[in-house]
Write a protein that holds these residues in place. Structure first.
Motif, mmCIF file in Angstrom:
data_model
loop_
_atom_site.group_PDB
_atom_site.id
_atom_site.type_symbol
_atom_site.label_atom_id
_atom_site.label_comp_id
_atom_site.label_asym_id
_atom_site.label_seq_id
_atom_site.Cartn_x
_atom_site.Cartn_y
_atom_site.Cartn_z
ATOM 1 N N VAL A 184 1.064 -1.291 0.383
ATOM 2 C CA VAL A 184 -0.089 -0.396 0.031
ATOM 3 C C VAL A 184 0.530 1.226 -0.267
ATOM 4 O O VAL A 184 0.710 1.984 -0.895
ATOM 5 C CB VAL A 184 -0.737 0.435 1.099
ATOM 6 N N TYR A 185 1.728 1.601 1.010
ATOM 7 C CA TYR A 185 3.076 2.623 0.711
ATOM 8 C C TYR A 185 3.710 2.095 -0.768
ATOM 9 O O TYR A 185 4.474 3.529 -0.929
ATOM 10 C CB TYR A 185 3.859 2.213 2.153
ATOM 11 N N GLU A 186 3.686 1.428 -0.502
ATOM 12 C CA GLU A 186 4.226 1.831 -2.460
ATOM 13 C C GLU A 186 3.974 2.385 -4.037
ATOM 14 O O GLU A 186 3.868 3.170 -4.292
ATOM 15 C CB GLU A 186 4.884 -0.264 -2.750
ATOM 16 N N PHE A 187 2.553 1.886 -3.556
ATOM 17 C CA PHE A 187 1.210 3.173 -4.231
ATOM 18 C C PHE A 187 1.653 4.047 -3.532
ATOM 19 O O PHE A 187 1.114 4.732 -5.365
ATOM 20 C CB PHE A 187 0.298 2.051 -4.075
ATOM 21 N N ASP A 188 1.453 4.222 -3.011
ATOM 22 C CA ASP A 188 1.823 5.522 -2.295
ATOM 23 C C ASP A 188 2.502 6.648 -2.553
ATOM 24 O O ASP A 188 3.023 7.887 -2.879
ATOM 25 C CB ASP A 188 1.749 6.321 -0.692
ATOM 26 N N ARG A 192 2.982 9.877 -5.300
ATOM 27 C CA ARG A 192 4.106 11.479 -5.400
ATOM 28 C C ARG A 192 4.980 11.454 -6.366
ATOM 29 O O ARG A 192 4.972 12.767 -6.985
ATOM 30 C CB ARG A 192 4.153 10.988 -3.600
ATOM 31 N N GLU A 193 5.637 10.099 -6.883
ATOM 32 C CA GLU A 193 6.663 10.206 -7.965
ATOM 33 C C GLU A 193 5.478 10.958 -9.292
ATOM 34 O O GLU A 193 6.235 11.352 -10.111
ATOM 35 C CB GLU A 193 7.538 8.744 -8.236
ATOM 36 N N ARG A 201 -5.078 10.004 -7.220
ATOM 37 C CA ARG A 201 -4.674 9.249 -6.161
ATOM 38 C C ARG A 201 -5.283 8.340 -5.730
ATOM 39 O O ARG A 201 -4.896 7.326 -5.188
ATOM 40 C CB ARG A 201 -3.423 10.416 -5.202
ATOM 41 N N LEU A 202 -6.180 8.929 -5.332
ATOM 42 C CA LEU A 202 -7.485 8.078 -5.020
ATOM 43 C C LEU A 202 -7.993 7.018 -5.703
ATOM 44 O O LEU A 202 -8.318 5.691 -5.182
ATOM 45 C CB LEU A 202 -8.187 9.176 -4.594
ATOM 46 N N GLU A 255 -11.341 9.637 0.907
ATOM 47 C CA GLU A 255 -11.668 10.670 0.735
ATOM 48 C C GLU A 255 -9.911 10.946 0.162
ATOM 49 O O GLU A 255 -8.836 10.831 0.380
ATOM 50 C CB GLU A 255 -11.045 10.971 2.069
ATOM 51 N N PRO A 256 -10.221 12.074 -0.865
ATOM 52 C CA PRO A 256 -9.093 12.323 -1.728
ATOM 53 C C PRO A 256 -7.924 13.019 -0.881
ATOM 54 O O PRO A 256 -8.935 13.766 -0.350
ATOM 55 C CB PRO A 256 -9.637 13.963 -2.593
ATOM 56 N N GLY A 257 -6.577 12.917 -0.829
ATOM 57 C CA GLY A 257 -6.178 13.725 -0.002
ATOM 58 C C GLY A 257 -5.928 12.600 1.032
ATOM 59 O O GLY A 257 -4.183 13.767 1.817
#
Length: 345
Positions: A184-188, A192-193, A201-202, A255-257
């Motif tokens: 999940v953190y990799e997708f986040d 960002r990248e 992102r959502l 929630e977006p963001g």
């Protein structure tokens, strides 16, 4: 001579250092200088609080602190003299980081109030036309903002940490949880990248992370319902925490963001922890307020890639303009003023 910034040395140590350099600077003189400067920068600090109140996301947490005036015999004498003295014994430094419009603002408040109470004071400055901000914190009740409505999100890193703490005793079970959260953190990080918008992102998290988190939720539930894990064990308690706060831990899927964790605020609190380690305490509440003011301005400068020394110098050199138009003298825009002179250029 300019000493390294953010060393956060107590006045008595600086006094000894100055003496060894042949330039005596007593601790009492240092305080007089600092307090005089604090009066000059107060308008900018108060405006910083107002700007932070308008943020889209607010992160908050706290750490313990010491104020000698509120401790031991001093506190007992003060309580005897004041019948309305607060019954709460704990002393904290609350860290609040507000993000929005491409800016990040850090605020610090030291005293008997918890992080949620200090956040409520900040949000009292929020424009009524704005909707509720997203609030990121851990699940402690003292972090909640009380009467001010926020869209509450809990820190996924706190939930993850509970599994890290017991991974040696339950390696297979914890590995599944930690690997799922790592993905999940990799997708986040990918969002960002690629500089994705909040909506993009959502969509990414809903398409990629949501199936993983749904599967994880079923696995966690099964561990308890089928008695595959003892509820009172370390693993059982970690699972119970995740399930109890699941909706708030997964706000980023709806929630977006919405952020995944409260790490930005925990990094900010390291400034207060470093001060506690080096200086050990504040002498009184006035000293704590002064320290909070400078720590807020200095760390906000760092978050905005502004030079704190240059900024504080410009504030003092333009005291009258700062007092009349403080919104023009904030870390991200002070150099736009024709009066501002950069001493580091």
């Amino acid at each position: 001579m300019r000493f390294p910034r953010a060393t956060q040395l107590p006045f008595n140590r600086l006094q000894n250092l100055q003496k060894s350099l042949g330039v005596p600077l007593p601790s009492s003189t240092q305080w007089d200088i600092v307090y005089s400067t604090a009066c000059q920068v107060t308008p900018a600090y108060e405006e910083l609080i107002r700007q932070a109140a308008q943020g889209e996301i607010v992160y908050n947490d706290d750490t313990t602190m010491k104020i000698l005036e509120l401790m031991g015999k001093r506190a007992k004498r003060k309580a005897l003299a004041d019948e309305d003295a607060p019954k709460r014994k704990g002393i904290y430094t609350s860290g609040i980081v507000s993000t929005g419009s491409g800016r990040r603002i850090a605020l610090f408040f030291t005293g008997r109030q918890h992080a949620g109470e200090n956040l409520a004071k900040v949000l009292a400055e929020r424009c009524s036309e704005l909707g509720a901000p997203i609030q990121m914190c851990d699940a402690l009740s003292r972090n909640m903002s009380g009467e001010f409505k926020t869209i509450l999100s809990h820190c996924l890193a706190h939930g993850r940490r509970n599994f890290v703490d017991v991974v040696e005793r339950f390696p297979e079970q914890c590995r599944y949880v930690l690997e799922t959260l790592a993905t999940v953190y990799e997708f986040d990080a990918e969002a960002r990248e690629l500089n994705m918008s909040k909506q993009q992102r959502l969509v990414l998290h809903q398409s990629e992370s949501k199936p993983l988190m749904k599967k994880l939720n079923k696995w966690l539930t099964r561990q308890l319902e089928e008695r595959l894990t003892e509820p009172n064990s370390g693993l059982g308690q970690a699972i119970t925490y995740m399930l109890k706060h699941w909706e708030k831990l997964t706000l980023f899927l709806r929630e977006p963001g919405a952020p995944l964790d409260n790490n930005i605020c925990e990094r900010a609190l390291k400034k207060a922890i470093l001060h506690r380690k080096n200086s050990m305490f504040y002498k009184n509440e006035r000293g704590a307020r002064t320290g909070d003011m400078f720590m807020s301005l200095i760390y906000s400068c760092q978050l905005c890639n502004a030079d704190p020394f240059d900024y504080l110098t410009a504030i003092q050199e333009n005291e009258q303009s700062v007092a009349t138009s403080p919104k023009n003298w904030l870390p991200w825009n002070y150099r736009n003023q024709p009066q501002a002179v950069s001493i580091t250029a």
